[in-house]
Scaffold this active site. Structure first.
Site, PDB file in Angstrom:
ATOM      1  N   HIS A  90      42.427  47.740  41.208  1.00 12.70           N
ATOM      2  CA  HIS A  90      43.173  47.531  42.456  1.00 12.70           C
ATOM      3  C   HIS A  90      43.725  48.867  42.946  1.00 12.70           C
ATOM      4  CE1 HIS A  90      43.126  43.655  40.317  1.00 12.70           C
ATOM      5  NE2 HIS A  90      42.883  43.198  41.540  1.00 12.70           N
TER       6      HIS A  90
ATOM      7  N   SER B 263      40.681  39.371  44.180  1.00 14.06           N
ATOM      8  CA  SER B 263      41.997  39.985  44.301  1.00 14.06           C
ATOM      9  C   SER B 263      41.962  41.327  45.027  1.00 14.06           C
ATOM     10  CB  SER B 263      42.602  40.169  42.911  1.00 14.06           C
ATOM     11  OG  SER B 263      41.709  40.911  42.109  1.00 14.06           O
TER      12      SER B 263
ATOM     13  N   ASP C 296      45.419  49.457  35.263  1.00  5.98           N
ATOM     14  CA  ASP C 296      44.686  48.846  36.370  1.00  5.98           C
ATOM     15  C   ASP C 296      44.014  49.950  37.189  1.00  5.98           C
ATOM     16  OD1 ASP C 296      43.652  47.556  38.533  1.00  5.98           O
ATOM     17  OD2 ASP C 296      45.503  46.500  39.083  1.00  5.98           O
TER      18      ASP C 296
END
Ligand SMILES: *[C@@H]1O[C@H](CO)[C@@H](O)[C@H](O)[C@H]1NC(C)=O
Ligand SMILES: *[C@@H]1O[C@H](CO)[C@@H](O)[C@H](O)[C@H]1NC(C)=O
Ligand SMILES: *[C@@H]1O[C@H](CO)[C@@H](O)[C@H](O)[C@H]1NC(C)=O
Ligand SMILES: *[C@@H]1O[C@H](CO)[C@@H](O)[C@H](O)[C@H]1NC(C)=O
Ligand SMILES: *[C@@H]1O[C@H](CO)[C@@H](O)[C@H](O)[C@H]1NC(C)=O
Ligand SMILES: *[C@@H]1O[C@H](CO)[C@@H](O)[C@H](O)[C@H]1NC(C)=O
Ligand SMILES: *[C@@H]1O[C@H](CO)[C@@H](O)[C@H](O)[C@H]1NC(C)=O
Ligand SMILES: *[C@@H]1O[C@H](CO)[C@@H](O)[C@H](O)[C@H]1NC(C)=O
Length: 428
Positions: A400, A154, A397
């Site tokens: 990312h 990702s 998170d």
């Protein structure tokens, strides 16, 4: 009668009697010269750029600092793009969450309450040169008629999403393929005949999740020497492959070579050798690069390994309250260039450097997009709590990257590397 400019001038000198005619000819020649010069400036993509010698054009991985012959252009050509620092840039990003409609909720930090904006006002400055700001027109000109694939997890997708936003000012692509879970997806830019793909893979090699008592366990059996054909089968026809991976290795996994069980990662079981991360990651990248080296289907491919993208959890990790709410970059002193993350980056750089040297013998091109150093200094670039975490309530998170954000610089670097590969550079 054809005359070169010097001959014409000589003739003028010898025929002083024809003074008036001579002046007229000189005037016409000057006009012609100026016209040609303007034409050259306007239509040459890089009017003042000298192509470096052929044998040096392929060194995409690194610089040769002592080869700097003093010329600014050469300094730029050989400059190590990946060693530098973040400097203030008040211009801010090329796009916003208004101008780019494709930012996924998971990266749209502004939409999810992130209010500080300082993190958007830095640019990466290599020590030996300037990195040019992404230029969608030039980029699309370079990739005209080509296929570019991001391959990996990702975070690979994160770079693709940044690229889509950066290109959005220039051309809106059509979505031409999407699988049911949106892991393999293809966009097409008709005006530039450019195809952009994400080929998703957890490990790049075969990884089978163990089923325990009828349910998925989150533990994988990894075959370090068996390529994941889900992405590899889509490689033929691709011109640029940007390969990255790592984050799925950070868990308990069992590893195999030649079909034989050899040990684990993070298993802490008495009879089993725990190899840690560097060994399996080295083996996986070796497998991938070897596969591409040996493949007859990807002759013209340029393969770039995008190196490890660091996470910045503080006071915990993703599942126990770790957070990342800094609002400015780390200085070189604050960043940690000694831990596992740097080690994994070094393993990847070593493997791709070996592949580059080997590949060169048979005309295959490998290089690194070595973002690790830059990103270790950007604890402020992650969504943290500012993402749509409906299905993971309370999780931060710190893996990312926000869009827009420092991750956009990966595409500045991509453009620089790809244009070097084409023997061009970006002065303008
Ligand atoms: C590429 O750069 C590295 C490091 O400076 C150097 O060791 C290597 O010889 C270079 N390769 C070529 C083909 O110039
Ligand atoms: C964009 O970000 C701002 C905050 O920077 C936020 O107020 C706004 O809702 C966001 N807009 C969209 C379309 O996501
Ligand atoms: C688009 O690019 C592909 C690959 O280079 C080429 O085969 C094809 O003819 C091109 N199509 C158009 C419409 O230019
Ligand atoms: C599988 O389920 C059985 C019965 O529910 C249980 O006794 C056993 O411990 C479970 N095994 C594992 C590995 O979780
Ligand atoms: C360790 O391996 C040996 C030989 O394979 C086996 O007999 C033994 O039961 C294992 N011990 C543990 C604690 O798993
Ligand atoms: C790369 O491929 C060529 C041609 O198939 C082969 O001769 C060479 O041994 C390969 N290099 C490596 C390191 O496997
Ligand atoms: C993180 O933990 C350290 C010690 O474990 C503590 O000193 C520090 O204040 C904590 N920071 C935050 C922001 O919670
Ligand atoms: C960051 O988050 C931690 C934990 O939620 C909090 O203690 C700390 O004050 C926050 N720091 C900033 C600068 O917001």
């Amino acid at each position: 009668m054809k005359l070169s400019l010097p001959t014409a001038l000589q003739k003028l000198h010898h025929h002083r009697k024809e003074k008036h005619v001579g002046r007229g000819v000189l005037f016409l020649f000057c006009l012609l010269a100026i016209y040609l010069f303007i034409f050259f400036i306007l239509y040459s993509p890089n009017p003042f750029r000298v192509r470096p010698p052929k044998d040096l054009q392929q060194n995409t991985t690194s610089i040769r600092p002592n080869d700097n012959k003093g010329s600014e252009e050469e300094a730029e050509y050989y400059c190590d793009l990946f060693k530098g620092r973040w400097i203030k840039d008040l211009r801010g990003p090329l796009y916003s969450n208004w101008s780019c409609r494709t930012i996924p909720d998971s990266k749209n930090c502004g939409k999810h309450g992130r209010e500080d904006v300082d993190y958007l006002k830095w640019r990466w400055k290599p020590d030996g040169c300037d990195l040019h700001r992404f230029d969608p027109k030039s980029f699309l000109r370079i990739v005209n008629g080509k296929k570019l694939a991001f391959i990996g997890d990702s975070v690979a997708r994160n770079q693709l999403e940044s690229l889509l936003c950066l290109l959005s000012h220039e051309e809106t692509p059509t979505d031409i393929y999407k699988d049911s879970i949106d892991r393999f997806r293809t966009w097409y830019f008709p005006s530039h005949n450019f195809t952009l793909m994400i080929l998703w893979s957890k490990f790049l090699v075969v990884g089978e999740e163990r089923v325990i008592n009828g349910s998925l366990s989150g533990v994988y059996d990894l075959h370090l020497d068996r390529i994941d054909q889900n992405w590899a089968s889509k490689l033929p026809g691709v011109d640029y492959a940007i390969i990255s991976d790592s984050h799925w290795f950070f868990r308990k996994n069992y590893i195999y070579e030649g079909g034989k069980f050899i040990g684990c990662i993070f298993c802490n079981e008495p009879n089993i050798t725990d190899y840690g991360l560097a060994f399996p990651i080295r083996r996986v990248f070796r497998t991938v690069l070897q596969y591409i080296n040996d493949s007859k289907d990807c002759k013209d491919l340029l393969t770039l390994v995008r190196t490890f993208s660091p996470a910045h959890f503080e006071n915990g990790s993703w599942n126990n309250g770790g957070h990342c709410n800094r609002t400015s970059p780390f200085s070189e002193k604050e960043a940690n260039f000694e831990g596992t993350e740097w080690e994994l980056r070094s393993v990847q750089v070593e493997e791709v450097e070996k592949a580059r040297v080997e590949g060169k013998k048979i005309g295959k091109k490998f290089g690194a997009l070595d973002v690790t150093r830059a990103m270790l200094m950007r604890p402020d670039g992650h969504p943290g709590a500012h993402w749509n975490n409906k299905w993971m309530e309370g999780y931060n998170d710190c893996v990312h990257w926000c869009l827009p954000g420092p991750v956009d610089s990966w595409n500045d670097l991509l453009m620089a590397v790809v244009s070097r590969e084409n023997g061009a550079s970006f002065l303008i």
